[in-house]
Design a protein around this motif. Structure first.
Motif, PDB file in Angstrom:
ATOM      1  N   UNK A 245       8.143  25.758  14.660  1.00  0.00           N
ATOM      2  CA  UNK A 245       7.260  24.659  14.281  1.00  0.00           C
ATOM      3  C   UNK A 245       7.231  24.582  12.760  1.00  0.00           C
ATOM      4  N   UNK A 246       7.158  23.354  12.247  1.00  0.00           N
ATOM      5  CA  UNK A 246       7.130  23.160  10.792  1.00  0.00           C
ATOM      6  C   UNK A 246       5.944  23.866  10.155  1.00  0.00           C
ATOM      7  N   UNK A 247       4.857  24.008  10.916  1.00  0.00           N
ATOM      8  CA  UNK A 247       3.692  24.775  10.458  1.00  0.00           C
ATOM      9  C   UNK A 247       3.554  25.977  11.381  1.00  0.00           C
ATOM     10  N   UNK A 248       4.047  27.100  10.908  1.00  0.00           N
ATOM     11  CA  UNK A 248       4.130  28.297  11.757  1.00  0.00           C
ATOM     12  C   UNK A 248       2.769  28.709  12.319  1.00  0.00           C
ATOM     13  N   UNK A 249       1.695  28.406  11.588  1.00  0.00           N
ATOM     14  CA  UNK A 249       0.361  28.812  12.048  1.00  0.00           C
ATOM     15  C   UNK A 249       0.019  28.197  13.407  1.00  0.00           C
ATOM     16  N   UNK A 250       0.616  27.060  13.728  1.00  0.00           N
ATOM     17  CA  UNK A 250       0.343  26.447  15.033  1.00  0.00           C
ATOM     18  C   UNK A 250       0.808  27.338  16.176  1.00  0.00           C
ATOM     19  N   UNK A 251       1.775  28.194  15.914  1.00  0.00           N
ATOM     20  CA  UNK A 251       2.314  29.072  16.959  1.00  0.00           C
ATOM     21  C   UNK A 251       1.611  30.427  16.986  1.00  0.00           C
ATOM     22  N   UNK A 252       0.509  30.555  16.263  1.00  0.00           N
ATOM     23  CA  UNK A 252      -0.144  31.863  16.115  1.00  0.00           C
ATOM     24  C   UNK A 252      -0.496  32.502  17.450  1.00  0.00           C
ATOM     25  N   UNK A 253      -0.922  31.702  18.418  1.00  0.00           N
ATOM     26  CA  UNK A 253      -1.340  32.249  19.716  1.00  0.00           C
ATOM     27  C   UNK A 253      -0.184  32.399  20.705  1.00  0.00           C
ATOM     28  N   UNK A 254       0.985  31.873  20.362  1.00  0.00           N
ATOM     29  CA  UNK A 254       2.088  31.857  21.329  1.00  0.00           C
ATOM     30  C   UNK A 254       2.534  33.258  21.753  1.00  0.00           C
ATOM     31  N   UNK A 255       2.665  34.242  20.850  1.00  0.00           N
ATOM     32  CA  UNK A 255       3.080  35.572  21.314  1.00  0.00           C
ATOM     33  C   UNK A 255       2.126  36.173  22.343  1.00  0.00           C
ATOM     34  N   UNK A 256       0.814  35.978  22.133  1.00  0.00           N
ATOM     35  CA  UNK A 256      -0.170  36.511  23.075  1.00  0.00           C
ATOM     36  C   UNK A 256      -0.064  35.775  24.411  1.00  0.00           C
ATOM     37  N   UNK A 257       0.056  34.463  24.359  1.00  0.00           N
ATOM     38  CA  UNK A 257       0.171  33.679  25.589  1.00  0.00           C
ATOM     39  C   UNK A 257       1.456  34.031  26.338  1.00  0.00           C
ATOM     40  N   UNK A 258       2.547  34.216  25.586  1.00  0.00           N
ATOM     41  CA  UNK A 258       3.819  34.556  26.214  1.00  0.00           C
ATOM     42  C   UNK A 258       3.746  35.925  26.893  1.00  0.00           C
ATOM     43  N   UNK A 259       3.112  36.877  26.214  1.00  0.00           N
ATOM     44  CA  UNK A 259       2.969  38.215  26.811  1.00  0.00           C
ATOM     45  C   UNK A 259       2.128  38.155  28.076  1.00  0.00           C
ATOM     46  N   UNK A 260       1.081  37.341  28.055  1.00  0.00           N
ATOM     47  CA  UNK A 260       0.227  37.198  29.234  1.00  0.00           C
ATOM     48  C   UNK A 260       1.000  36.609  30.410  1.00  0.00           C
ATOM     49  N   UNK A 261       1.940  35.706  30.091  1.00  0.00           N
ATOM     50  CA  UNK A 261       2.733  35.058  31.139  1.00  0.00           C
ATOM     51  C   UNK A 261       3.959  35.877  31.527  1.00  0.00           C
ATOM     52  N   UNK A 262       4.213  36.984  30.816  1.00  0.00           N
ATOM     53  CA  UNK A 262       5.387  37.796  31.112  1.00  0.00           C
ATOM     54  C   UNK A 262       6.682  37.157  30.635  1.00  0.00           C
ATOM     55  N   UNK A 263       6.631  36.508  29.463  1.00  0.00           N
ATOM     56  CA  UNK A 263       7.761  35.745  28.953  1.00  0.00           C
ATOM     57  C   UNK A 263       8.155  36.271  27.568  1.00  0.00           C
ATOM     58  N   UNK A 264       9.456  36.292  27.290  1.00  0.00           N
ATOM     59  CA  UNK A 264       9.953  36.663  25.964  1.00  0.00           C
ATOM     60  C   UNK A 264      10.326  35.397  25.200  1.00  0.00           C
ATOM     61  N   UNK A 265       9.724  35.207  24.031  1.00  0.00           N
ATOM     62  CA  UNK A 265      10.006  34.060  23.172  1.00  0.00           C
ATOM     63  C   UNK A 265      10.209  34.565  21.752  1.00  0.00           C
ATOM     64  N   UNK A 266      11.272  34.118  21.098  1.00  0.00           N
ATOM     65  CA  UNK A 266      11.533  34.480  19.710  1.00  0.00           C
ATOM     66  C   UNK A 266      11.075  33.351  18.800  1.00  0.00           C
ATOM     67  N   UNK A 267      10.153  33.648  17.892  1.00  0.00           N
ATOM     68  CA  UNK A 267       9.688  32.657  16.927  1.00  0.00           C
ATOM     69  C   UNK A 267      10.618  32.663  15.721  1.00  0.00           C
ATOM     70  N   UNK A 268      11.077  31.492  15.318  1.00  0.00           N
ATOM     71  CA  UNK A 268      12.039  31.407  14.216  1.00  0.00           C
ATOM     72  C   UNK A 268      11.569  30.405  13.169  1.00  0.00           C
ATOM     73  N   UNK A 269      11.825  30.749  11.893  1.00  0.00           N
ATOM     74  CA  UNK A 269      11.539  29.823  10.799  1.00  0.00           C
ATOM     75  C   UNK A 269      12.732  28.919  10.512  1.00  0.00           C
ATOM     76  N   UNK A 270      13.954  29.439  10.743  1.00  0.00           N
ATOM     77  CA  UNK A 270      15.184  28.667  10.524  1.00  0.00           C
ATOM     78  C   UNK A 270      16.002  28.664  11.811  1.00  0.00           C
ATOM     79  N   UNK A 271      15.756  27.709  12.692  1.00  0.00           N
ATOM     80  CA  UNK A 271      16.497  27.689  13.961  1.00  0.00           C
ATOM     81  C   UNK A 271      17.996  27.503  13.781  1.00  0.00           C
TER      82      UNK A 271
END
Length: 382
Positions: A245-271
């Motif tokens: 996301x252009x504003x990384x702070x918007x993804x702040x909760x995503x790692x916690x939500x992903x862990x709760x759902x049992x999902x692996x997601x890599x957050x990237x600044x330069x896709x």
């Protein structure tokens, strides 16, 4: 608090909103300053405030003024028996005076549509314009997405029911549940805490169902925000997932939500450094015209200049996303808008300036389908 006192509180909050304070901030400040108000009182005041904001033009007409009092008076006149709240008893608002007669709203005003948006919305929605705008005056339903990778929809219904939450299957998406009762209990429920259900609009879920996802695909959510669609994609197939996301702070909760759902997601600044990808989803910044039930302030704040700027941003994101898709891969373009200039017309402009791409499918959802207004186009690179 009495119903009249709640109406008076809503008037005070709306006066702050009209001065330029965001509604959520005004409600929070009111709650802090009035700690005697219980959770039920705060919820009731919030409901009045947002009911009014969804219908600000028509409420102002019925109430005779664009003030907190005028808006709530107009809201009261729009509901059978609610004008009795203005009786001046205790903490209730004073009865209407001679200069507060108000009038019956007409045309775009009655539909709570900004005048400058009436023509483009009519052109975009056609015969559905009036019905869609009337639906936008109502509260949005509460929807849940069942994590089908871990639980069947029927089992989720039963699990929620055991905690006093009534939910029913919704036809817009195979994972969608509409909450009919107990919505405020959802986030404390075991199903939510364990990542078995997530709050997500049904049309948003339907957008993800349009994407041709398969096990093993490398997938990028380019405008991930809080990650709702990221997690919805993960529930559909065994993917290698990246989120940006252009504003990384918007993804702040995503790692916690992903862990709760049992999902692996890599957050990237330069896709670009992680690509190319088999599928890129670009859920681009937009007018939000399809989600005005949830964000009525956005409707009244939108300007023609802002819309034009958004169209340029959308085009730039589409071009960036296209460069990240491998040959033979897919670009999913999505908005929560009802305006064709952000939807089909934007896709047509993309195809006109870029060779080697074909449109496989596109669909617009409106509140008449049950969820928010969304658009999704699936494009394939040759």
């Amino acid at each position: 608090m009495t119903p009249g006192a709640r109406a008076a509180a809503a008037i005070a909050v709306l006066d702050r909103v009209l001065e330029g304070q965001p509604a959520e901030m005004a409600l929070t400040n009111w709650g802090r300053a009035n700690r005697y108000a219980g959770s039920g009182d705060r919820a009731a005041v919030r409901d009045i405030v947002f009911d009014v904001l969804r219908c600000k033009r028509s409420c102002a007409a019925r109430g005779g003024a664009l003030t907190g009092r005028g808006l709530v008076l107009g809201w009261a006149r729009g509901g059978l028996g609610r004008e009795a709240l203005f009786d001046g008893q205790g903490h209730a608002p004073a009865p209407p005076g001679a200069g507060e007669a108000g009038r019956v709203p007409e045309g775009a005003e009655a539909l709570d549509c900004p005048d400058w948006l009436e023509a483009p919305l009519r052109a975009s929605l056609g015969a559905d314009f009036e019905a869609v705008m009337a639906a936008m005056q109502e509260r949005a339903p509460v929807f849940l997405r069942v994590n089908l990778a871990r639980l069947l929809r029927g089992a989720a219904v039963a699990m929620l029911a055991a905690e006093g939450i009534e939910a029913v299957a919704h036809p817009l998406a195979a994972s969608a549940l509409e909450v009919r009762a107990g919505a405020r209990k959802v986030q404390a429920s075991a199903a939510y805490r364990e990542g078995l259900v997530e709050l997500q609009d049904a049309a948003s879920q339907a957008v993800v169902e349009m994407l041709p996802l398969r096990d093993g695909m490398a997938v990028l959510d380019l405008c991930a925000g809080g990650g709702g669609k990221t997690l919805a994609m993960a529930a559909r197939a065994g993917l290698r997932l990246w989120a940006h996301d252009a504003e990384r702070r918007r993804m702040a909760d995503l790692p916690v939500r992903a862990a709760r759902a049992g999902v692996a997601v890599t957050l990237v600044d330069r896709p670009e450094a992680a690509g190319p990808f088999d599928l890129v989803l670009a859920d681009v910044p937009c007018s939000g015209a399809g989600s005005w039930r949830r964000d009525p302030e956005g409707k009244w704040a939108l300007t023609a200049a802002r819309l034009a700027a958004l169209r340029e941003v959308q085009a730039g994101i589409m071009d960036r996303a296209a460069a990240l898709v491998r040959p033979g891969g897919v670009l999913g373009y999505a908005t929560c808008s009802l305006l064709d200039e952000e939807n089909g017309a934007q896709v047509e402009r993309f195809l006109a300036r870029r060779d080697g791409w074909t449109l496989e499918t596109a669909r617009r959802f409106t509140p008449l389908d049950g969820g928010d207004g969304f658009f999704c186009a699936v494009l394939r690179r040759g």
